[in-house]
Design a protein around this motif. Structure first.
Motif, PDB file in Angstrom:
ATOM      1  N   LEU A  67      12.851  -1.240  25.523  1.00 61.17           N
ATOM      2  CA  LEU A  67      14.050  -2.025  25.808  1.00 61.17           C
ATOM      3  C   LEU A  67      15.312  -1.198  25.569  1.00 61.17           C
ATOM      4  O   LEU A  67      15.475  -0.585  24.516  1.00 61.17           O
ATOM      5  CB  LEU A  67      14.087  -3.277  24.940  1.00 61.17           C
ATOM      6  N   LEU A  68      16.183  -1.181  26.570  1.00 61.02           N
ATOM      7  CA  LEU A  68      17.453  -0.462  26.496  1.00 61.02           C
ATOM      8  C   LEU A  68      18.595  -1.393  26.867  1.00 61.02           C
ATOM      9  O   LEU A  68      18.463  -2.222  27.764  1.00 61.02           O
ATOM     10  CB  LEU A  68      17.479   0.717  27.471  1.00 61.02           C
ATOM     11  N   GLU A  69      19.707  -1.208  26.193  1.00 55.97           N
ATOM     12  CA  GLU A  69      20.932  -1.888  26.593  1.00 55.97           C
ATOM     13  C   GLU A  69      21.639  -1.025  27.630  1.00 55.97           C
ATOM     14  O   GLU A  69      21.402   0.184  27.717  1.00 55.97           O
ATOM     15  CB  GLU A  69      21.843  -2.086  25.383  1.00 55.97           C
ATOM     16  N   TYR A  70      22.512  -1.653  28.390  1.00 54.16           N
ATOM     17  CA  TYR A  70      23.321  -0.916  29.360  1.00 54.16           C
ATOM     18  C   TYR A  70      24.053   0.230  28.659  1.00 54.16           C
ATOM     19  O   TYR A  70      24.530   0.082  27.535  1.00 54.16           O
ATOM     20  CB  TYR A  70      24.352  -1.859  30.001  1.00 54.16           C
ATOM     21  N   TYR A  71      24.094   1.378  29.302  1.00 48.87           N
ATOM     22  CA  TYR A  71      24.878   2.513  28.815  1.00 48.87           C
ATOM     23  C   TYR A  71      25.454   3.244  30.016  1.00 48.87           C
ATOM     24  O   TYR A  71      25.001   3.046  31.141  1.00 48.87           O
ATOM     25  CB  TYR A  71      24.030   3.450  27.938  1.00 48.87           C
ATOM     26  N   ASP A  72      26.445   4.049  29.789  1.00 46.88           N
ATOM     27  CA  ASP A  72      27.126   4.734  30.885  1.00 46.88           C
ATOM     28  C   ASP A  72      27.242   6.229  30.596  1.00 46.88           C
ATOM     29  O   ASP A  72      28.337   6.766  30.515  1.00 46.88           O
ATOM     30  CB  ASP A  72      28.512   4.114  31.108  1.00 46.88           C
ATOM     31  N   TYR A  86      25.331  -7.763  30.289  1.00 41.20           N
ATOM     32  CA  TYR A  86      26.239  -8.371  29.314  1.00 41.20           C
ATOM     33  C   TYR A  86      26.037  -9.876  29.263  1.00 41.20           C
ATOM     34  O   TYR A  86      26.046 -10.559  30.277  1.00 41.20           O
ATOM     35  CB  TYR A  86      27.692  -8.044  29.650  1.00 41.20           C
ATOM     36  N   ASP A  87      25.839 -10.386  28.075  1.00 44.87           N
ATOM     37  CA  ASP A  87      25.683 -11.813  27.850  1.00 44.87           C
ATOM     38  C   ASP A  87      26.973 -12.334  27.217  1.00 44.87           C
ATOM     39  O   ASP A  87      27.318 -11.945  26.094  1.00 44.87           O
ATOM     40  CB  ASP A  87      24.485 -12.066  26.927  1.00 44.87           C
ATOM     41  N   GLU A  88      27.678 -13.208  27.936  1.00 41.69           N
ATOM     42  CA  GLU A  88      28.958 -13.746  27.461  1.00 41.69           C
ATOM     43  C   GLU A  88      28.811 -14.500  26.139  1.00 41.69           C
ATOM     44  O   GLU A  88      29.650 -14.376  25.255  1.00 41.69           O
ATOM     45  CB  GLU A  88      29.567 -14.684  28.517  1.00 41.69           C
ATOM     46  N   ASP A  89      27.748 -15.281  26.035  1.00 42.41           N
ATOM     47  CA  ASP A  89      27.544 -16.076  24.819  1.00 42.41           C
ATOM     48  C   ASP A  89      27.301 -15.184  23.600  1.00 42.41           C
ATOM     49  O   ASP A  89      27.803 -15.447  22.513  1.00 42.41           O
ATOM     50  CB  ASP A  89      26.374 -17.044  24.989  1.00 42.41           C
ATOM     51  N   LEU A  90      26.504 -14.132  23.806  1.00 44.78           N
ATOM     52  CA  LEU A  90      26.205 -13.222  22.694  1.00 44.78           C
ATOM     53  C   LEU A  90      27.291 -12.166  22.502  1.00 44.78           C
ATOM     54  O   LEU A  90      27.326 -11.491  21.475  1.00 44.78           O
ATOM     55  CB  LEU A  90      24.863 -12.521  22.943  1.00 44.78           C
ATOM     56  N   GLU A  91      28.137 -12.025  23.516  1.00 50.27           N
ATOM     57  CA  GLU A  91      29.216 -11.028  23.514  1.00 50.27           C
ATOM     58  C   GLU A  91      28.693  -9.607  23.323  1.00 50.27           C
ATOM     59  O   GLU A  91      29.259  -8.794  22.604  1.00 50.27           O
ATOM     60  CB  GLU A  91      30.267 -11.368  22.448  1.00 50.27           C
ATOM     61  N   ARG A  92      27.568  -9.329  24.000  1.00 51.16           N
ATOM     62  CA  ARG A  92      26.992  -7.981  23.970  1.00 51.16           C
ATOM     63  C   ARG A  92      26.012  -7.830  25.131  1.00 51.16           C
ATOM     64  O   ARG A  92      25.624  -8.819  25.762  1.00 51.16           O
ATOM     65  CB  ARG A  92      26.286  -7.698  22.652  1.00 51.16           C
ATOM     66  N   HIS A  93      25.608  -6.589  25.377  1.00 48.97           N
ATOM     67  CA  HIS A  93      24.584  -6.329  26.383  1.00 48.97           C
ATOM     68  C   HIS A  93      23.217  -6.706  25.826  1.00 48.97           C
ATOM     69  O   HIS A  93      22.924  -6.460  24.658  1.00 48.97           O
ATOM     70  CB  HIS A  93      24.581  -4.852  26.791  1.00 48.97           C
ATOM     71  N   VAL A  94      22.399  -7.318  26.657  1.00 51.19           N
ATOM     72  CA  VAL A  94      21.047  -7.700  26.283  1.00 51.19           C
ATOM     73  C   VAL A  94      20.097  -6.612  26.790  1.00 51.19           C
ATOM     74  O   VAL A  94      20.195  -6.192  27.939  1.00 51.19           O
ATOM     75  CB  VAL A  94      20.680  -9.066  26.917  1.00 51.19           C
ATOM     76  N   PRO A  95      19.194  -6.129  25.944  1.00 52.04           N
ATOM     77  CA  PRO A  95      18.273  -5.071  26.373  1.00 52.04           C
ATOM     78  C   PRO A  95      17.316  -5.544  27.466  1.00 52.04           C
ATOM     79  O   PRO A  95      16.916  -6.711  27.500  1.00 52.04           O
ATOM     80  CB  PRO A  95      17.491  -4.729  25.095  1.00 52.04           C
ATOM     81  N   VAL A  96      16.959  -4.606  28.355  1.00 54.87           N
ATOM     82  CA  VAL A  96      15.956  -4.836  29.400  1.00 54.87           C
ATOM     83  C   VAL A  96      14.990  -3.648  29.375  1.00 54.87           C
ATOM     84  O   VAL A  96      15.336  -2.577  28.868  1.00 54.87           O
ATOM     85  CB  VAL A  96      16.599  -4.972  30.805  1.00 54.87           C
ATOM     86  N   PRO A  97      13.777  -3.802  29.937  1.00 54.78           N
ATOM     87  CA  PRO A  97      12.862  -2.668  29.994  1.00 54.78           C
ATOM     88  C   PRO A  97      13.512  -1.499  30.753  1.00 54.78           C
ATOM     89  O   PRO A  97      14.152  -1.696  31.790  1.00 54.78           O
ATOM     90  CB  PRO A  97      11.654  -3.213  30.754  1.00 54.78           C
TER      91      PRO A  97
END
Length: 174
Positions: A79-84, A30-41
């Protein structure tokens, strides 16, 4: 451990596709500035020691992918964003491989495309029964030999599985 209690050794061909079942523990992106999760490999998203050991073994195969409960078969650099989502959260309707667009259908399509590139393909799934049982029909329909070494080796629990995978990865890298 006596010889009769020793785990069964399972051969993992060098040219196999190793599927690494996704894990519960993931890096928080989660990126506070972007207010969303940032994708990672995808290969870096799962952070538990169990996930790392599975990934290390998978890296000794010619090809490897992530088996995600949310996304299906995913390339390690995708690239995937955090998911649960874990496989137990997926509705039963998503395991109908006959219905286009379902999780099972997507997984079968991906594994079939990969398998059709080889004369005698082998797919190795590094994951628990929650990634095997609901997808049994898919694995039986894919034109490849699908193996489940953690179950075939009859390993009693996660620590034994981690030790076995670490040993196989070390042997294969030597």
């Amino acid at each position: 451990m006596s010889d009769s209690d020793s785990p069964v050794d399972v051969d993992i061909p060098d040219d196999a596709l190793c599927l690494v079942a996704c894990g519960k523990s993931k890096i928080r992106t989660y990126d506070e500035d972007l207010e969303r999760h940032v994708p990672v490999p995808a290969d870096q998203l799962y952070t538990s020691s169990y996930a790392v050991v599975k990934r290390n073994l998978a890296l000794t195969c010619e090809d490897h992918r992530i088996l995600s409960a949310e996304h299906g078969i995913v390339a390690p650099d995708h690239l995937l964003e955090y998911y649960d989502t874990k496989m137990g959260d997926v509705p039963d309707s998503e395991f109908d491989a006959e219905t286009p667009g379902t999780l099972a259908w997507k997984i079968e399509q991906s594994l079939t495309r990969w398998s059709e590139q080889y004369d005698d393909p082998t797919i190795i799934l590094l994951g628990g029964t929650d990634y095997i049982d609901p997808l049994e029909d898919v694995y039986s329909r894919v034109p490849a030999t699908v193996r489940f070494p953690l179950q075939e080796a009859e390993l009693p629990g996660m620590m034994a599985q981690m030790s076995w995978m670490s040993d196989r990865a070390e042997e294969r890298q030597a």
